[in-house]
Design an enzyme around this catalytic site. Structure first.
Site, PDB file in Angstrom:
ATOM      1  N   PRO A  11       0.786  -1.220   0.000  1.00  0.00           N
ATOM      2  CA  PRO A  11       0.000   0.000   0.000  1.00  0.00           C
ATOM      3  C   PRO A  11       0.825   1.281   0.000  1.00  0.00           C
ATOM      4  O   PRO A  11       1.859   1.367   0.669  1.00  0.00           O
ATOM      5  CB  PRO A  11      -0.828  -0.101   1.288  1.00  0.00           C
ATOM      6  CG  PRO A  11      -0.150  -1.123   2.114  1.00  0.00           C
ATOM      7  CD  PRO A  11       0.510  -2.069   1.162  1.00  0.00           C
ATOM      8  N   ASN A  12       0.320   2.234  -0.764  1.00  0.00           N
ATOM      9  CA  ASN A  12       0.854   3.603  -0.874  1.00  0.00           C
ATOM     10  C   ASN A  12       2.130   3.692  -1.708  1.00  0.00           C
ATOM     11  O   ASN A  12       2.604   4.801  -1.966  1.00  0.00           O
ATOM     12  CB  ASN A  12       1.076   4.230   0.515  1.00  0.00           C
ATOM     13  CG  ASN A  12      -0.211   4.337   1.295  1.00  0.00           C
ATOM     14  OD1 ASN A  12      -1.190   4.892   0.789  1.00  0.00           O
ATOM     15  ND2 ASN A  12      -0.265   3.768   2.490  1.00  0.00           N
ATOM     16  N   ARG A  19       5.672  12.091  -3.092  1.00  0.00           N
ATOM     17  CA  ARG A  19       5.616  12.630  -1.728  1.00  0.00           C
ATOM     18  C   ARG A  19       6.805  12.076  -0.943  1.00  0.00           C
ATOM     19  O   ARG A  19       7.344  11.036  -1.293  1.00  0.00           O
ATOM     20  CB  ARG A  19       4.348  12.148  -1.023  1.00  0.00           C
ATOM     21  CG  ARG A  19       3.086  12.657  -1.638  1.00  0.00           C
ATOM     22  CD  ARG A  19       2.408  13.519  -0.656  1.00  0.00           C
ATOM     23  NE  ARG A  19       1.380  14.308  -1.261  1.00  0.00           N
ATOM     24  CZ  ARG A  19       0.518  14.987  -0.529  1.00  0.00           C
ATOM     25  NH1 ARG A  19       0.594  14.928   0.777  1.00  0.00           N
ATOM     26  NH2 ARG A  19      -0.391  15.721  -1.104  1.00  0.00           N
ATOM     27  N   TYR A  24      11.851   8.441   0.715  1.00  0.00           N
ATOM     28  CA  TYR A  24      11.743   7.394  -0.311  1.00  0.00           C
ATOM     29  C   TYR A  24      12.408   7.749  -1.647  1.00  0.00           C
ATOM     30  O   TYR A  24      12.382   6.946  -2.574  1.00  0.00           O
ATOM     31  CB  TYR A  24      10.271   7.050  -0.548  1.00  0.00           C
ATOM     32  CG  TYR A  24       9.580   6.519   0.701  1.00  0.00           C
ATOM     33  CD1 TYR A  24       9.986   5.314   1.280  1.00  0.00           C
ATOM     34  CD2 TYR A  24       8.548   7.221   1.314  1.00  0.00           C
ATOM     35  CE1 TYR A  24       9.387   4.828   2.428  1.00  0.00           C
ATOM     36  CE2 TYR A  24       7.936   6.737   2.465  1.00  0.00           C
ATOM     37  CZ  TYR A  24       8.362   5.545   3.019  1.00  0.00           C
ATOM     38  OH  TYR A  24       7.766   5.062   4.155  1.00  0.00           O
ATOM     39  N   ASN A  75       8.011  -5.882  -1.503  1.00  0.00           N
ATOM     40  CA  ASN A  75       8.008  -4.772  -0.549  1.00  0.00           C
ATOM     41  C   ASN A  75       6.563  -4.661  -0.055  1.00  0.00           C
ATOM     42  O   ASN A  75       5.724  -4.044  -0.718  1.00  0.00           O
ATOM     43  CB  ASN A  75       8.458  -3.463  -1.206  1.00  0.00           C
ATOM     44  CG  ASN A  75       8.495  -2.325  -0.191  1.00  0.00           C
ATOM     45  OD1 ASN A  75       7.977  -2.456   0.925  1.00  0.00           O
ATOM     46  ND2 ASN A  75       9.088  -1.212  -0.579  1.00  0.00           N
ATOM     47  N   GLU A  99      12.690  -9.819   0.784  1.00  0.00           N
ATOM     48  CA  GLU A  99      11.906  -8.680   1.280  1.00  0.00           C
ATOM     49  C   GLU A  99      12.728  -7.409   1.058  1.00  0.00           C
ATOM     50  O   GLU A  99      13.904  -7.369   1.422  1.00  0.00           O
ATOM     51  CB  GLU A  99      11.635  -8.906   2.768  1.00  0.00           C
ATOM     52  CG  GLU A  99      10.894  -7.787   3.459  1.00  0.00           C
ATOM     53  CD  GLU A  99      10.744  -8.079   4.976  1.00  0.00           C
ATOM     54  OE1 GLU A  99      11.020  -9.224   5.423  1.00  0.00           O
ATOM     55  OE2 GLU A  99      10.378  -7.133   5.691  1.00  0.00           O
ATOM     56  N   HIS A 101      12.897  -3.122   1.483  1.00  0.00           N
ATOM     57  CA  HIS A 101      12.401  -1.838   1.975  1.00  0.00           C
ATOM     58  C   HIS A 101      13.303  -0.738   1.449  1.00  0.00           C
ATOM     59  O   HIS A 101      14.535  -0.848   1.550  1.00  0.00           O
ATOM     60  CB  HIS A 101      12.359  -1.793   3.502  1.00  0.00           C
ATOM     61  CG  HIS A 101      11.422  -2.821   4.045  1.00  0.00           C
ATOM     62  ND1 HIS A 101      10.060  -2.692   3.935  1.00  0.00           N
ATOM     63  CD2 HIS A 101      11.650  -4.020   4.608  1.00  0.00           C
ATOM     64  CE1 HIS A 101       9.490  -3.772   4.441  1.00  0.00           C
ATOM     65  NE2 HIS A 101      10.437  -4.600   4.846  1.00  0.00           N
ATOM     66  N   ARG A 108      13.902   3.971  11.900  1.00  0.00           N
ATOM     67  CA  ARG A 108      12.640   4.722  11.973  1.00  0.00           C
ATOM     68  C   ARG A 108      11.846   4.323  13.224  1.00  0.00           C
ATOM     69  O   ARG A 108      12.405   3.795  14.170  1.00  0.00           O
ATOM     70  CB  ARG A 108      11.868   4.508  10.660  1.00  0.00           C
ATOM     71  CG  ARG A 108      12.676   4.971   9.439  1.00  0.00           C
ATOM     72  CD  ARG A 108      11.929   4.789   8.157  1.00  0.00           C
ATOM     73  NE  ARG A 108      10.734   5.633   8.123  1.00  0.00           N
ATOM     74  CZ  ARG A 108       9.761   5.492   7.207  1.00  0.00           C
ATOM     75  NH1 ARG A 108       9.864   4.567   6.275  1.00  0.00           N
ATOM     76  NH2 ARG A 108       8.715   6.297   7.244  1.00  0.00           N
TER      77      ARG A 108
HETATM   78  O1  CA2 Z   1      10.813   1.590   3.235  1.00  0.00           O
HETATM   79  C1  CA2 Z   1       9.934   0.935   2.683  1.00  0.00           C
HETATM   80  O2  CA2 Z   1      10.038   0.499   1.539  1.00  0.00           O
HETATM   81  C2  CA2 Z   1       8.595   0.697   3.397  1.00  0.00           C
HETATM   82  O3  CA2 Z   1       8.177  -0.629   3.089  1.00  0.00           O
HETATM   83  C3  CA2 Z   1       7.637   1.719   2.839  1.00  0.00           C
HETATM   84  C4  CA2 Z   1       6.283   1.732   3.537  1.00  0.00           C
HETATM   85  C5  CA2 Z   1       6.431   1.774   5.052  1.00  0.00           C
HETATM   86  O4  CA2 Z   1       5.156   1.637   5.663  1.00  0.00           O
HETATM   87  C6  CA2 Z   1       7.357   0.699   5.565  1.00  0.00           C
HETATM   88  O5  CA2 Z   1       7.488   0.839   6.949  1.00  0.00           O
HETATM   89  C7  CA2 Z   1       8.714   0.812   4.913  1.00  0.00           C
HETATM   90  C8  CA2 Z   1       5.465   2.930   3.096  1.00  0.00           C
HETATM   91  C9  CA2 Z   1       5.203   2.984   1.628  1.00  0.00           C
HETATM   92  C10 CA2 Z   1       4.529   4.271   1.319  1.00  0.00           C
HETATM   93  O6  CA2 Z   1       5.298   4.947   0.359  1.00  0.00           O
HETATM   94  C11 CA2 Z   1       5.077   6.261   0.174  1.00  0.00           C
HETATM   95  C12 CA2 Z   1       5.868   6.862  -0.777  1.00  0.00           C
HETATM   96  C13 CA2 Z   1       5.731   8.192  -1.018  1.00  0.00           C
HETATM   97  C14 CA2 Z   1       4.793   8.941  -0.321  1.00  0.00           C
HETATM   98  C15 CA2 Z   1       3.997   8.329   0.632  1.00  0.00           C
HETATM   99  C16 CA2 Z   1       4.145   6.979   0.871  1.00  0.00           C
END
Ligand code: CA2
Length: 147
Positions: A11-12, A19, A24, A75, A99, A101, A108
Site C-alpha cells: 500500500p501507498n 511525496r 523514499y 516490498n 523482502e 524496503h 525509523r
Molecule cells: O521503506 C519501505 O520500503 C517501506 O516498506 C515503505 C512503507 C512503510 O510503511 C514501511 O514501513 C517501509 C510505506 C510505503 C509508502 O510509500 C510512500 C511513498 C511516497 C509517499 C507516501 C508513501
C-alpha cells in the site's frame, strides 16, 4: 526452476516519488518497474510487477506465484508490520523470497522494526533506496541459475 519472478508492492507505494522524497527518494514506481524490467532482460528473467493497496490482492498474487514463479521479491510496505495473512501466504510458497524496503526501517519508528514477512523471507534489503529491488533481482537470478 522457473525464471518467472513476481515483484510485489504494498500500500501507498503508488505514491513513490510524488511525496516524502526525503524518505523514499525521487524515483516513481513506474521508474522502479522500468529499471527492474531492463535488468530482467540482462538476467534473462520474466517479471510480473504489481502494486496494490488491498491486502487480498497481494495474497492472490502470492497464490498465483505458487503455481508459476521461481522467486518473489516483495516490498509489503505497511503490511510488513501488520499482516499475518501475507506471512501465511508466503509460507505456502516454496521458492526464494527477498523482502525489500526502500528506507532503513530500523532507523525509523519502533513499530517499523518488526516484520512478519521476515519470518519467511530468505533475505531482507533495507535502506538502499530503490536499488534494493535491483539487488534482490540479481540475488534471485543467481539462485535460479544455480538450481
Ligand atoms: O521503506 C519501505 O520500503 C517501506 O516498506 C515503505 C512503507 C512503510 O510503511 C514501511 O514501513 C517501509 C510505506 C510505503 C509508502 O510509500 C510512500 C511513498 C511516497 C509517499 C507516501 C508513501
Amino acid at each position: 526452476m522457473s525464471r518467472l519472478v513476481f515483484v510485489l508492492n504494498g500500500p501507498n507505494l503508488n505514491l513513490l516519488g510524488k511525496r516524502q522524497p526525503h524518505i523514499y527518494g525521487h524515483e516513481t514506481l513506474a521508474d522502479v518497474e522500468r529499471d527492474c524490467r531492463e535488468l530482467a532482460v540482462e538476467l534473462k528473467l520474466e517479471l510480473r510487477f504489481h502494486q496494490s493497496n488491498r491486502e487480498y490482492e497481494i495474497i492472490d498474487w502470492i497464490h498465483e506465484a505458487r503455481e508459476t514463479a521461481g522467486a518473489i521479491v516483495i516490498n509489503p510496505a505497511a503490511f510488513t508490520h501488520t499482516s499475518v495473512a501475507i506471512l501465511d501466504a508466503l509460507n505456502a510458497f516454496d521458492a526464494p523470497i527477498v523482502e525489500v524496503h526502500i528506507s532503513n526501517v530500523h532507523q525509523r519508528e519502533e513499530f517499523r522494526h518488526r516484520s512478519f514477512v521476515s519470518l519467511r523471507a530468505d533475505g531482507v534489503i533495507a535502506g538502499l533506496g530503490t536499488q534494493g529491488y535491483l539487488l534482490a533481482l540479481r540475488h534471485v537470478a543467481r539462485l535460479i541459475d544455480a538450481a
